[in-house]
Design an enzyme around this catalytic site. Sequence first.
Site, PDB file in Angstrom:
ATOM      1  N   CYS A   1     -50.545 -15.763  -1.723  1.00 16.99           N
ATOM      2  CA  CYS A   1     -49.309 -15.550  -0.976  1.00 16.99           C
ATOM      3  C   CYS A   1     -49.392 -16.290   0.360  1.00 16.99           C
ATOM      4  CB  CYS A   1     -49.113 -14.058  -0.740  1.00 16.99           C
ATOM      5  SG  CYS A   1     -47.750 -13.688   0.372  1.00 16.99           S
TER       6      CYS A   1
ATOM      7  N   ARG B   1     -15.927 -13.741 -25.971  1.00 17.33           N
ATOM      8  CA  ARG B   1     -16.039 -14.591 -27.143  1.00 17.33           C
ATOM      9  C   ARG B   1     -17.195 -14.163 -28.053  1.00 17.33           C
ATOM     10  NH1 ARG B   1     -18.750 -19.394 -28.399  1.00 17.33           N
ATOM     11  NH2 ARG B   1     -17.593 -20.682 -29.852  1.00 17.33           N
TER      12      ARG B   1
ATOM     13  N   ASP C   1       0.829  -1.211   0.000  1.00 17.69           N
ATOM     14  CA  ASP C   1       0.000   0.000   0.000  1.00 17.69           C
ATOM     15  C   ASP C   1       0.864   1.263   0.000  1.00 17.69           C
ATOM     16  OD1 ASP C   1      -2.212  -1.539  -0.044  1.00 17.69           O
ATOM     17  OD2 ASP C   1      -2.673  -1.338   2.098  1.00 17.69           O
TER      18      ASP C   1
ATOM     19  N   SER D   1     -15.049 -23.473 -30.235  1.00 15.64           N
ATOM     20  CA  SER D   1     -15.312 -24.169 -28.975  1.00 15.64           C
ATOM     21  C   SER D   1     -14.760 -25.591 -29.091  1.00 15.64           C
ATOM     22  CB  SER D   1     -16.802 -24.185 -28.684  1.00 15.64           C
ATOM     23  OG  SER D   1     -17.473 -24.757 -29.768  1.00 15.64           O
ATOM     24  N   LEU D   2     -14.823 -26.313 -27.992  1.00 18.91           N
ATOM     25  CA  LEU D   2     -14.295 -27.673 -27.973  1.00 18.91           C
ATOM     26  C   LEU D   2     -15.440 -28.666 -28.026  1.00 18.91           C
ATOM     27  CD1 LEU D   2     -11.753 -27.233 -25.054  1.00 18.91           C
ATOM     28  CD2 LEU D   2     -11.176 -27.576 -27.457  1.00 18.91           C
TER      29      LEU D   2
ATOM     30  N   TYR E   1      -4.372 -20.019 -21.666  1.00 18.91           N
ATOM     31  CA  TYR E   1      -4.190 -21.342 -22.252  1.00 18.91           C
ATOM     32  C   TYR E   1      -3.907 -21.329 -23.750  1.00 18.91           C
ATOM     33  CZ  TYR E   1      -9.306 -20.840 -22.815  1.00 18.91           C
ATOM     34  OH  TYR E   1     -10.558 -20.380 -23.094  1.00 18.91           O
TER      35      TYR E   1
ATOM     36  N   GLU F   1      -9.082 -18.098 -19.626  1.00 20.96           N
ATOM     37  CA  GLU F   1     -10.372 -18.096 -18.952  1.00 20.96           C
ATOM     38  C   GLU F   1     -10.340 -17.114 -17.784  1.00 20.96           C
ATOM     39  OE1 GLU F   1     -12.329 -20.161 -20.530  1.00 20.96           O
ATOM     40  OE2 GLU F   1     -13.992 -20.733 -19.218  1.00 20.96           O
TER      41      GLU F   1
END
Length: 677
Positions: free
Chosen positions: A416, A138, A38, A83-84, A229, A177
């Site tokens: 209610c 993305r 700080d 995408s995978l 990644y 990510e």
Amino acid sequence: MTLEEARKKATALATEIREHDWRYHVLAAPVISDREYDRLMDALRTIEAQFPELISPESPTQRVGGEPTKLFPSAVHHVPMLSLANTYSTQEVEDFARRVRDLLGHDPAEGYTCEFKFDGVAMSLLYEGGRLVRGATRGDGTTGDDVTPNVRTIRAIPLVLRSSSSLAQQSFEVRGEVFMELEGFRRMNIEREAQGEPPFANPRNSTAGTLKTLDPREVAKRPLRFSAYQLRFDDEPTERLPNLDKHSARLDVLREFGFPVSNETRIVKDIPGIMEFAMHWQEHRDELPFEIDGAVIKVNSLREQEHVGFVAKSPRWAIAYKFETKQAETRLNGITLQVGRMGTITPVAELEPVALTGITIRRATLHNADEIQRKDIRIGDLVRVERGGEVIPKVVGVDLLKRPRSAKPFIFPNKCPECKSILIRPPGEVNWYCENPECPAQVLGRITHFASRGAMDIAGLGEQSVEQFIHAGLLQNVADIYELKDQRSKLIALERMGEKKVDNLLSGIQESKERPTSRFLFALGIRHVGTSVAKLLVDEFGSVDAIADASEEAIDAVPGIGPEIASSIYGYFRDERNRKLLDRLRTAGLPFVGQKKPKPVSSAFFAGKTFVLTGTLTAMTREEAKEKIESRGGKVAGSVSKKTDYVVAGTEAGSKLTKAEQLGVNILSEQLFLKEL
Ligand code: IVH
């Protein structure tokens, strides 16, 4: 101190702070105390306050977030974000590896990398000359949102690279990510609930929600993290450098550049190696401080990746193995309804207690009436409950084969449970609401919220006392709080009260009139008005009355505030009951008048950036626009290049706009440009 001396000192401080940021946020191994850190920050801030021309967007002091914006410019990805393919069984993983082997004619020469599949939000980061120039989501894979101001607040993401090698000076893209640690997520949700804001369902949702927040200062407070990644250079060297021809080597380069990269990544030879990694983390993922929802397997050699190629929208050289989620089965004994302070009705499953990942679950959310019907959940059923990063466990399904004959479909009550008024479901909404403002559950919730820690912070007025005072007929709404002083003897006569306690309470109530206007505004409990929105409103309008009199358009025009919020605020102040309540609060002396925030003259948005104007602007000539940009410290260039920060596009914008889109340069509409001015 001369400017030159200041510059030297600021640079040295920034470098030192960056080093500590890296040790803390990337290595998780700090070498100095928070106090010492700080002190370095304070020293840098002091210099920058004295010499504002030294403030760059990359300065560590700028991590706290800049001014709110209205919307995010779109960002075109240089290379689409794919995408995978997901797999859920070992069989499918084996199929994947066999296909790779068939295509190559052998097992991959450099093996496979096994990585975590982080459960967060994919992020594309562009670097030029060693500096972060853009952060984008993305989106649809081709075009995402430019969320750079928000990304700059994430401390694990370097604004300036640690390496000054020539490689680090190239233009490149890092993908990774953004995610939230579980502990930070839980802490944030506790705070949100205390402030009457709805909690996020899980860390991924809260990450996505945070990245779309229009106020970067708010983003800076959220515990976001990053793991890289992927690394790709704009001009890939054709003769690949040896340290760039393997994915695993690129991860090492990313580490050298200062990015956080998972240390759990492994290189394996073959299918058994893959399965060992996947099974290990399927078992042990609960031990991690963040959520992963699977493992990602990639062919390590880049040459072989190219050889194997792509199918449709995903690479054939990589696959995601998704873990099974942890569930428990138990009996649903009943369904009760919970009434929130805004009248929202939430169905809650009352369960036969069951142990799951270390805790005993007795209740779980059923979300809403549609969910109960869609999943065909009946009382008496054996249901599956799941607990991810969620604070509240949820019922995910029912075992139809084990359904007892006696199981009864749940008929959603039309009244209610607290006040018996007819429930309403507005068209297009999934929730039922109790619309009776006098409903005891809502009254209790509203008053408790008003007095709570983040709001008016009245000590001694927690939920229990509020309930007690309502029962004694002393409280019906928040304005009554300020008339309790006339009821001193009645308060003293109550159970568990007594003179000392009552006097403390009354002085606490008196003190609460000194709270900032934005806290008072937040305390009113207007839907969608949390602490940060309340601050934006007071900064803009200066007083509660000015907000009450503002048009819906004027509220909507405030940076950081969207149409849904604007409509809620506008509606609140049009309600006669609220107007009456506010009149009483004004008479009681609550802080209706705050302070407008003066508009900055020199602008951090324009300073040091390069703009290109194209098309016709309606509000001014091109010359005027140029002058306005320059007077704010920006530059205007004639043609679009990678060095352009923003293209301002008027009507009938032509080739410059096309070029900007191709290069992924940020585009400002005239409307956005005017807002920034
Ligand atoms: S590689 C073409 N690696 O999973 C491959 N993705 O459907 C690009 N994700 O949107 C992705 N962890 O957000 C890769 N170690 C990892 C990952 C990962 C999480 C996410 C990413 C992507 C999605 C793939």
